[in-house]
Design an enzyme around this catalytic site. Structure first.
Site, PDB file in Angstrom:
ATOM      1  N   ALA A  38      -7.080  -0.721   3.651  1.00 30.87           N
ATOM      2  CA  ALA A  38      -7.326  -1.735   2.446  1.00 30.87           C
ATOM      3  C   ALA A  38      -8.772  -2.064   1.706  1.00 30.87           C
ATOM      4  O   ALA A  38      -8.670  -2.226   0.430  1.00 30.87           O
ATOM      5  CB  ALA A  38      -6.948  -2.945   3.326  1.00 30.87           C
ATOM      6  N   VAL A  39      -9.630  -1.758   2.503  1.00 35.86           N
ATOM      7  CA  VAL A  39     -10.846  -1.824   1.900  1.00 35.86           C
ATOM      8  C   VAL A  39     -10.903  -0.945   0.742  1.00 35.86           C
ATOM      9  O   VAL A  39     -11.724  -1.117  -0.558  1.00 35.86           O
ATOM     10  CB  VAL A  39     -12.147  -1.522   2.927  1.00 35.86           C
ATOM     11  CG1 VAL A  39     -13.388  -1.732   2.143  1.00 35.86           C
ATOM     12  CG2 VAL A  39     -12.047  -2.647   3.830  1.00 35.86           C
ATOM     13  N   PRO A  72      -7.639  10.737   6.143  1.00 34.95           N
ATOM     14  CA  PRO A  72      -6.211  11.492   6.598  1.00 34.95           C
ATOM     15  C   PRO A  72      -4.897  11.018   5.983  1.00 34.95           C
ATOM     16  O   PRO A  72      -3.998  11.572   5.709  1.00 34.95           O
ATOM     17  CB  PRO A  72      -6.411  11.626   8.101  1.00 34.95           C
ATOM     18  CG  PRO A  72      -7.659  10.861   8.216  1.00 34.95           C
ATOM     19  CD  PRO A  72      -8.408  10.228   7.096  1.00 34.95           C
ATOM     20  N   PRO A 114       0.231  -7.152 -17.683  1.00 35.33           N
ATOM     21  CA  PRO A 114       0.750  -5.608 -17.886  1.00 35.33           C
ATOM     22  C   PRO A 114      -0.508  -4.584 -17.345  1.00 35.33           C
ATOM     23  O   PRO A 114       0.029  -3.467 -17.106  1.00 35.33           O
ATOM     24  CB  PRO A 114       0.724  -5.422 -19.462  1.00 35.33           C
ATOM     25  CG  PRO A 114      -0.103  -6.289 -20.307  1.00 35.33           C
ATOM     26  CD  PRO A 114      -0.511  -7.522 -19.175  1.00 35.33           C
ATOM     27  N   ASP A 168       2.227  -6.071  -5.955  1.00 39.73           N
ATOM     28  CA  ASP A 168       2.738  -5.031  -6.268  1.00 39.73           C
ATOM     29  C   ASP A 168       1.960  -3.825  -6.934  1.00 39.73           C
ATOM     30  O   ASP A 168       0.942  -3.885  -7.131  1.00 39.73           O
ATOM     31  CB  ASP A 168       3.580  -5.257  -7.597  1.00 39.73           C
ATOM     32  CG  ASP A 168       5.023  -5.925  -7.031  1.00 39.73           C
ATOM     33  OD1 ASP A 168       5.442  -5.851  -5.896  1.00 39.73           O
ATOM     34  OD2 ASP A 168       5.772  -6.559  -7.927  1.00 39.73           O
ATOM     35  N   LYS A 183       3.981  -0.455  -0.061  1.00 39.65           N
ATOM     36  CA  LYS A 183       3.982   0.071   1.121  1.00 39.65           C
ATOM     37  C   LYS A 183       5.147  -0.321   2.172  1.00 39.65           C
ATOM     38  O   LYS A 183       5.283   0.519   3.165  1.00 39.65           O
ATOM     39  CB  LYS A 183       2.549  -0.524   1.868  1.00 39.65           C
ATOM     40  CG  LYS A 183       2.056   0.616   2.888  1.00 39.65           C
ATOM     41  CD  LYS A 183       0.693  -0.052   3.246  1.00 39.65           C
ATOM     42  CE  LYS A 183       0.144   0.564   4.184  1.00 39.65           C
ATOM     43  NZ  LYS A 183      -1.194   0.218   4.762  1.00 39.65           N
ATOM     44  N   GLY A 237       3.443  -7.488 -11.616  1.00 41.65           N
ATOM     45  CA  GLY A 237       2.752  -6.958 -12.541  1.00 41.65           C
ATOM     46  C   GLY A 237       3.806  -7.523 -13.801  1.00 41.65           C
ATOM     47  O   GLY A 237       4.916  -8.074 -13.743  1.00 41.65           O
ATOM     48  N   GLY A 238       3.040  -7.835 -15.109  1.00 44.81           N
ATOM     49  CA  GLY A 238       3.654  -8.360 -16.126  1.00 44.81           C
ATOM     50  C   GLY A 238       4.095  -9.878 -15.733  1.00 44.81           C
ATOM     51  O   GLY A 238       3.512 -10.598 -15.244  1.00 44.81           O
ATOM     52  N   THR A 263       4.118 -10.300 -20.357  1.00 47.65           N
ATOM     53  CA  THR A 263       4.988  -9.166 -20.023  1.00 47.65           C
ATOM     54  C   THR A 263       4.558  -7.952 -20.885  1.00 47.65           C
ATOM     55  O   THR A 263       4.319  -7.780 -22.114  1.00 47.65           O
ATOM     56  CB  THR A 263       6.392  -9.539 -20.156  1.00 47.65           C
ATOM     57  OG1 THR A 263       7.170  -8.405 -20.035  1.00 47.65           O
ATOM     58  CG2 THR A 263       6.814 -10.085 -21.612  1.00 47.65           C
ATOM     59  N   MET A 268      11.490   0.796 -18.113  1.00 52.31           N
ATOM     60  CA  MET A 268      11.876   1.803 -17.132  1.00 52.31           C
ATOM     61  C   MET A 268      12.802   2.779 -17.685  1.00 52.31           C
ATOM     62  O   MET A 268      14.187   2.946 -16.995  1.00 52.31           O
ATOM     63  CB  MET A 268      12.680   0.701 -15.898  1.00 52.31           C
ATOM     64  CG  MET A 268      11.529   0.077 -15.205  1.00 52.31           C
ATOM     65  SD  MET A 268      12.653  -0.911 -14.016  1.00 52.31           S
ATOM     66  CE  MET A 268      13.277  -2.302 -14.854  1.00 52.31           C
TER      67      MET A 268
END
Ligand code: SAM
Length: 413
Positions: free
Chosen positions: A24-25, A45, A183, A206, A228, A259-260, A289, A343
């Site tokens: 996380a860091v 790793p 965005p 996200d 994750k 996002g967006g 968006t 998409m």
């Protein structure tokens, strides 16, 4: 050590920075290093999916193992982002031997350099060190950021938080804010979205949210990387809904950063319904968006006087002949205006063929905008008939938006 730190702005462009640790860091620290143009070597790793995505995209070099002293060959700076104090101490010992400044996430007093709390406003970067107290640095940074935001906001909308949106600190009932992060450019989050982000106890983010926003979170904020979460897409969505509800019911102020815009192919509606069913109050903060911002970033207005009087935003994640598709591609082919496809890269050949088969001219201008509003934005201009092949030849990849219509050339001189 009691003496004052000496502040510097490191110009890292093209210079090797070694980050040890892939959790996380590191997820919070790496975006700012990449933004500074550093040549990042990540030694770990395992990586979080957000870091993995950057490694896969070739933005950084990843060596999948534990640290060895030779990793510091040619390095100008080291960031140690591991919890294990023994491992961290051994990296900083090698760094000290080689006179390389070393930032340590686990022990500030053992570090030879500190990362400041930062707020960025265009070309101005304000960095605050709190005399070894990161909370003090964050508080001062937040005050300066608010001051600069008020100056920048014409009607003072960046002003003080209203009573209903104060931090809960676990004392009040929890709540959730679904916040659109914009965005890609971290400055394209709304002022309200940014304010709520700075007040959050938990942030569920996200993969596509701008990494630099995460870099500026307080260290005590719990960051949940939603990309994750294992299982397939629908199970993962259930898990995310559960995390939002559980944390809020435990009293936290949870920001779900998307996002967006949260409601444009963002599954924000499902999250709102899940919270409502559990009695958790939700605030929705719209975002900029990509369906409008990506064309704009490429110099394409989605409407233009005398050229297009409508624009339609459509998902291309299912092929036109897929039984589950809800899109009337035949009807879209009959429109004159702008078609914005999200998409859609995987199915672009089938989509363009279907539009042409139902009457849209193959000469219609088309463009693809990849990673819009970021430093790695790419734009391809083509025609409806050629865009699928041109896209392959140019090796464009998601995330990307496809724009079809005469607006594509509307602002060309
Ligand atoms: C699941 S949708 C989410 C859309 C998002 N809610 C929005 O409003 O922009 C993801 C798609 O958005 C588009 N997208 C998101 N960010 C983008 C960017 N920076 N540049 C180009 N396309 C982007 C791509 O088509 C990507 O596949």
């Amino acid at each position: 050590m009691t003496s004052n730190p000496y502040p510097l702005g490191l110009r890292l462009h093209g210079r090797r920075v070694v980050v040890v640790g892939g959790g996380a860091v590191a997820t919070r620290r790496v975006p700012a290093l990449l933004d500074a143009g550093a040549d990042v070597l990540l030694v770990a790793p395992e990586l979080t999916p957000a870091l993995r995505a950057r490694a896969d995209a070739g933005r950084l070099h990843w060596v999948r193992r534990r640290f060895v002293p030779e990793d510091l060959d040619g390095a100008w700076l080291v960031q140690v982002a591991v919890d294990d104090p023994i491992a961290a101490a051994s990296v900083s010992a090698v760094a000290a031997e080689r006179r390389i400044f070393c930032v340590r996430a686990d022990d500030r007093t053992a570090a030879t350099a500190w990362t400041p709390a930062v707020t960025r406003h265009g070309p101005v970067t304000v960095a605050v060190l709190g005399g070894g107290d990161p909370r003090r640095a964050m508080t001062v940074r937040d005050a300066i950021r608010d001051l600069l935001a008020v100056r920048l906001a014409p009607d003072g909308i960046a002003g003080r938080p209203d009573a209903s949106t104060g931090t809960t600190g676990g004392q009040q009932a929890g709540r959730v804010a679904l916040v659109g992060a914009g965005p890609g450019d971290p400055e394209l989050i709304t002022v309200k979205g940014w304010r709520l982000l700075t007040e959050a106890d938990v942030v569920v983010a996200d993969r596509l949210v701008p990494g630099l926003l995460l870099d500026e979170l307080r260290p005590d904020v719990e960051l949940v990387d939603a990309s994750k979460i294992p299982y397939g897409p629908s199970r993962a969505q259930e898990e995310i809904n559960q995390i939002l509800v559980d944390r809020a019911l435990a009293g936290a102020f949870v920001v779900r950063l998307k996002g967006g815009d949260p409601y444009v192919f963002g599954r924000g509606g499902e999250e709102l319904l899940a919270c409502a069913a559990a009695g958790v109050p939700v605030t929705v903060v719209p975002g900029v968006t990509s369906s409008i911002a990506a064309p704009a970033a490429a110099g394409i207005p989605v409407t233009h006087r005398g050229v297009a009087h409508e624009f339609t935003v459509v998902s291309g994640h299912l092929a036109p002949d897929a039984p589950a598709s809800l899109v009337r591609w035949d009807a879209l082919a009959g429109l004159h205006g702008t078609l914005v496809i999200l998409m859609g890269l995987k199915n672009l050949a089938a989509i363009t063929a279907t539009l042409i088969a139902h009457g849209r001219s193959p000469q219609t201008p088309a463009a693809v905008v990849q990673e819009a509003t970021t430093g790695t934005q790419r734009v391809l201009r083509s025609t409806l008939g050629a865009v699928a092949a041109d896209l392959k030849a140019a090796d464009l990849r998601p995330p990307a938006v496809v724009v079809v219509g005469d607006v594509v050339g509307a602002l060309d001189g």
